[in-house]
Design a protein around this motif. Sequence first.
Motif, PDB file in Angstrom:
ATOM      1  N   GLU A   1     -26.614  14.214 -49.752  1.00 31.61           N
ATOM      2  CA  GLU A   1     -26.504  13.819 -48.355  1.00 31.61           C
ATOM      3  C   GLU A   1     -25.599  14.756 -47.558  1.00 31.61           C
ATOM      4  O   GLU A   1     -25.853  15.028 -46.381  1.00 31.61           O
ATOM      5  CB  GLU A   1     -25.972  12.381 -48.243  1.00 31.61           C
ATOM      6  CG  GLU A   1     -26.978  11.337 -48.651  1.00 31.61           C
ATOM      7  CD  GLU A   1     -26.528   9.935 -48.288  1.00 31.61           C
ATOM      8  OE1 GLU A   1     -25.438   9.798 -47.679  1.00 31.61           O
ATOM      9  OE2 GLU A   1     -27.265   8.981 -48.598  1.00 31.61           O
ATOM     10  N   GLU A   2     -24.534  15.277 -48.175  1.00 33.87           N
ATOM     11  CA  GLU A   2     -23.626  16.157 -47.448  1.00 33.87           C
ATOM     12  C   GLU A   2     -24.356  17.411 -46.974  1.00 33.87           C
ATOM     13  O   GLU A   2     -24.182  17.861 -45.837  1.00 33.87           O
ATOM     14  CB  GLU A   2     -22.451  16.527 -48.347  1.00 33.87           C
ATOM     15  CG  GLU A   2     -21.390  17.356 -47.620  1.00 33.87           C
ATOM     16  CD  GLU A   2     -20.190  17.641 -48.514  1.00 33.87           C
ATOM     17  OE1 GLU A   2     -19.351  18.446 -48.095  1.00 33.87           O
ATOM     18  OE2 GLU A   2     -20.114  17.041 -49.606  1.00 33.87           O
ATOM     19  N   THR A   3     -25.209  17.956 -47.828  1.00 35.74           N
ATOM     20  CA  THR A   3     -25.990  19.144 -47.456  1.00 35.74           C
ATOM     21  C   THR A   3     -26.968  18.810 -46.342  1.00 35.74           C
ATOM     22  O   THR A   3     -27.144  19.586 -45.396  1.00 35.74           O
ATOM     23  CB  THR A   3     -26.752  19.678 -48.675  1.00 35.74           C
ATOM     24  OG1 THR A   3     -25.821  20.006 -49.720  1.00 35.74           O
ATOM     25  CG2 THR A   3     -27.560  20.926 -48.306  1.00 35.74           C
ATOM     26  N   LEU A   4     -27.609  17.637 -46.450  1.00 36.52           N
ATOM     27  CA  LEU A   4     -28.571  17.229 -45.414  1.00 36.52           C
ATOM     28  C   LEU A   4     -27.881  17.050 -44.064  1.00 36.52           C
ATOM     29  O   LEU A   4     -28.417  17.450 -43.020  1.00 36.52           O
ATOM     30  CB  LEU A   4     -29.269  15.932 -45.837  1.00 36.52           C
ATOM     31  CG  LEU A   4     -30.169  16.018 -47.075  1.00 36.52           C
ATOM     32  CD1 LEU A   4     -30.740  14.647 -47.416  1.00 36.52           C
ATOM     33  CD2 LEU A   4     -31.305  17.009 -46.858  1.00 36.52           C
ATOM     34  N   TYR A   5     -26.687  16.446 -44.054  1.00 41.89           N
ATOM     35  CA  TYR A   5     -25.945  16.285 -42.795  1.00 41.89           C
ATOM     36  C   TYR A   5     -25.612  17.648 -42.192  1.00 41.89           C
ATOM     37  O   TYR A   5     -25.667  17.849 -40.970  1.00 41.89           O
ATOM     38  CB  TYR A   5     -24.654  15.502 -43.026  1.00 41.89           C
ATOM     39  CG  TYR A   5     -24.842  14.003 -42.992  1.00 41.89           C
ATOM     40  CD1 TYR A   5     -25.384  13.387 -41.866  1.00 41.89           C
ATOM     41  CD2 TYR A   5     -24.441  13.211 -44.072  1.00 41.89           C
ATOM     42  CE1 TYR A   5     -25.545  12.006 -41.831  1.00 41.89           C
ATOM     43  CE2 TYR A   5     -24.605  11.835 -44.043  1.00 41.89           C
ATOM     44  CZ  TYR A   5     -25.157  11.232 -42.914  1.00 41.89           C
ATOM     45  OH  TYR A   5     -25.313   9.878 -42.885  1.00 41.89           O
TER      46      TYR A   5
ATOM     47  N   GLU B   1     -26.605  21.894 -37.980  1.00 40.66           N
ATOM     48  CA  GLU B   1     -27.083  23.235 -37.623  1.00 40.66           C
ATOM     49  C   GLU B   1     -28.283  23.175 -36.695  1.00 40.66           C
ATOM     50  O   GLU B   1     -28.399  23.954 -35.742  1.00 40.66           O
ATOM     51  CB  GLU B   1     -27.455  24.010 -38.893  1.00 40.66           C
ATOM     52  CG  GLU B   1     -26.278  24.640 -39.597  1.00 40.66           C
ATOM     53  CD  GLU B   1     -26.743  25.515 -40.753  1.00 40.66           C
ATOM     54  OE1 GLU B   1     -27.702  26.294 -40.573  1.00 40.66           O
ATOM     55  OE2 GLU B   1     -26.167  25.401 -41.833  1.00 40.66           O
ATOM     56  N   MET B   2     -29.174  22.232 -36.946  1.00 45.84           N
ATOM     57  CA  MET B   2     -30.369  22.091 -36.099  1.00 45.84           C
ATOM     58  C   MET B   2     -29.999  21.690 -34.677  1.00 45.84           C
ATOM     59  O   MET B   2     -30.592  22.163 -33.703  1.00 45.84           O
ATOM     60  CB  MET B   2     -31.310  21.025 -36.690  1.00 45.84           C
ATOM     61  CG  MET B   2     -32.025  21.457 -37.962  1.00 45.84           C
ATOM     62  SD  MET B   2     -32.822  20.040 -38.764  1.00 45.84           S
ATOM     63  CE  MET B   2     -33.781  19.386 -37.418  1.00 45.84           C
ATOM     64  N   LEU B   3     -28.997  20.807 -34.526  1.00 46.14           N
ATOM     65  CA  LEU B   3     -28.683  20.255 -33.211  1.00 46.14           C
ATOM     66  C   LEU B   3     -27.778  21.145 -32.375  1.00 46.14           C
ATOM     67  O   LEU B   3     -27.667  20.952 -31.163  1.00 46.14           O
ATOM     68  CB  LEU B   3     -28.033  18.874 -33.367  1.00 46.14           C
ATOM     69  CG  LEU B   3     -28.940  17.768 -33.919  1.00 46.14           C
ATOM     70  CD1 LEU B   3     -28.156  16.474 -34.061  1.00 46.14           C
ATOM     71  CD2 LEU B   3     -30.144  17.553 -33.016  1.00 46.14           C
ATOM     72  N   LEU B   4     -27.082  22.105 -32.997  1.00 45.59           N
ATOM     73  CA  LEU B   4     -26.171  22.955 -32.228  1.00 45.59           C
ATOM     74  C   LEU B   4     -26.844  23.655 -31.052  1.00 45.59           C
ATOM     75  O   LEU B   4     -26.347  23.589 -29.925  1.00 45.59           O
ATOM     76  CB  LEU B   4     -25.515  23.991 -33.160  1.00 45.59           C
ATOM     77  CG  LEU B   4     -24.442  23.445 -34.111  1.00 45.59           C
ATOM     78  CD1 LEU B   4     -23.950  24.568 -35.021  1.00 45.59           C
ATOM     79  CD2 LEU B   4     -23.280  22.847 -33.347  1.00 45.59           C
ATOM     80  N   PRO B   5     -27.980  24.320 -31.247  1.00 44.50           N
ATOM     81  CA  PRO B   5     -28.622  24.981 -30.093  1.00 44.50           C
ATOM     82  C   PRO B   5     -29.067  23.985 -29.024  1.00 44.50           C
ATOM     83  O   PRO B   5     -29.014  24.280 -27.836  1.00 44.50           O
ATOM     84  CB  PRO B   5     -29.820  25.701 -30.720  1.00 44.50           C
ATOM     85  CG  PRO B   5     -29.511  25.793 -32.178  1.00 44.50           C
ATOM     86  CD  PRO B   5     -28.703  24.599 -32.502  1.00 44.50           C
TER      87      PRO B   5
END
Length: 433
Positions: free
Chosen positions: A402-406, A411-415
């Motif tokens: 789960e830590e990797t998935l979070y 990373e996806m939401l930053l842009p």
Amino acid sequence: MAKFLHVADVHLGFDRYNSKVRTRDFFHTLWDVFERYAVGTAVDFVVIAGDLFEHRMIQPAILNQAQLCLQQLQTVGIPVIAIEGNHDNCPYGTKTSWLRYLSDWGLLKLLEPSPGETMYVPWDEATKRGGYIDLECGVRILGSSWYGAAAPKAIQQIAAAITALPPGPDSQILLFHHGLEGQIARYSGALRYGELLPLKAAGIHYLGLGHIHKYYTVDNWVFNPGALEANNVEEGAFERGALTVEISHGQVNAQLETDYRQRPIARLSLKLRGQEALEEVEGLALSVIDRAIAQKQIILEQQPIVELRIEGQVGFDRLELDTRQLQSLLQDRCNALIFLLKYEVDAVAYGTPLPADADRHHIEREIFTDLLSANNVYKKLAQPLAAGLIDLKERQLTGENEETLYGLVEEMLLPAHGLSAEDPATPAEDHSR
């Protein structure tokens, strides 16, 4: 010549919107109309063509309102002639009504046709009963009941009964609580004009109607004043009021009166195009209110009833907008007694055509892309975010921790939020909770 006031659909005890102030509006309106156009102009009589009350069973305070208004006329010797409408006729299982009570106490004269062969008997002041009354001012007034769907047949019977009456004054008025077709939309059961003509042939010079809350007149012998107060925001646009009438030897001159105390109503709209962010909607709604105030559509001191209709499309989940909070904010802004927020929007929909041979991965990618494109925050990055969601799903299925998935989600939401990986203001810094 006789002069009289014709009102209908007063609806004392109106309780829609659960506002005691709004309920009192209907009392103040009736009082003001009587004061201005009956007492103030010294009419010979007043007629009420049905629906004095909103409900067949009323609270003591509402009865007191009716008594006060009628006593205002009684004090100066102006008689009131009334009929029952569908709102205030006898409650089911009873033989009397509150209008009958007021009539028995001499505050008005309730005209009721008899159910037997002799439909119309003259008013008897001793018994407080009768179907018609001849007044010294040279007018005969005839009453009727609430007939509903049986109205066309009742008109035939009334017309025959009128022709059988003994000669009387040379001006005849019939009070009739029913609507005429073509006056308002979505009203079933209205009478056709031709169905009224037997009454004209029987010698009725003034057909005083009620029931429809909008003013109309036909051929200078059919008259409907409309409701004194609007029963809903749609009726705020209706021409309506009270009729002051002069009648002499069957000749009629009627004038609609509207200059009396009424609660103002403002109906506003906001059209969304699907490009506005959720945070923008509140500001746009406030600007509509402010513009209406500047243009005097809304006068703060009058505590109006205001409706704002938000329509169109939104680029976010329509349920994300807190309509209760927005309604409260807008009501405070315009000092409205009642604020109605109509939120009738659709989410922007995207539907990319899919080839017949599309595989599961292709279908998933297009579905994710369409969903993201419908959201203002994410639509510019729909393609890379869709790819990221597919990758995220595959990693979760293969047992990634789960830590990797979070971390991938961050990373996806930053842009999408205009941030870089080095920016310390990451939107989700701690997922330990």
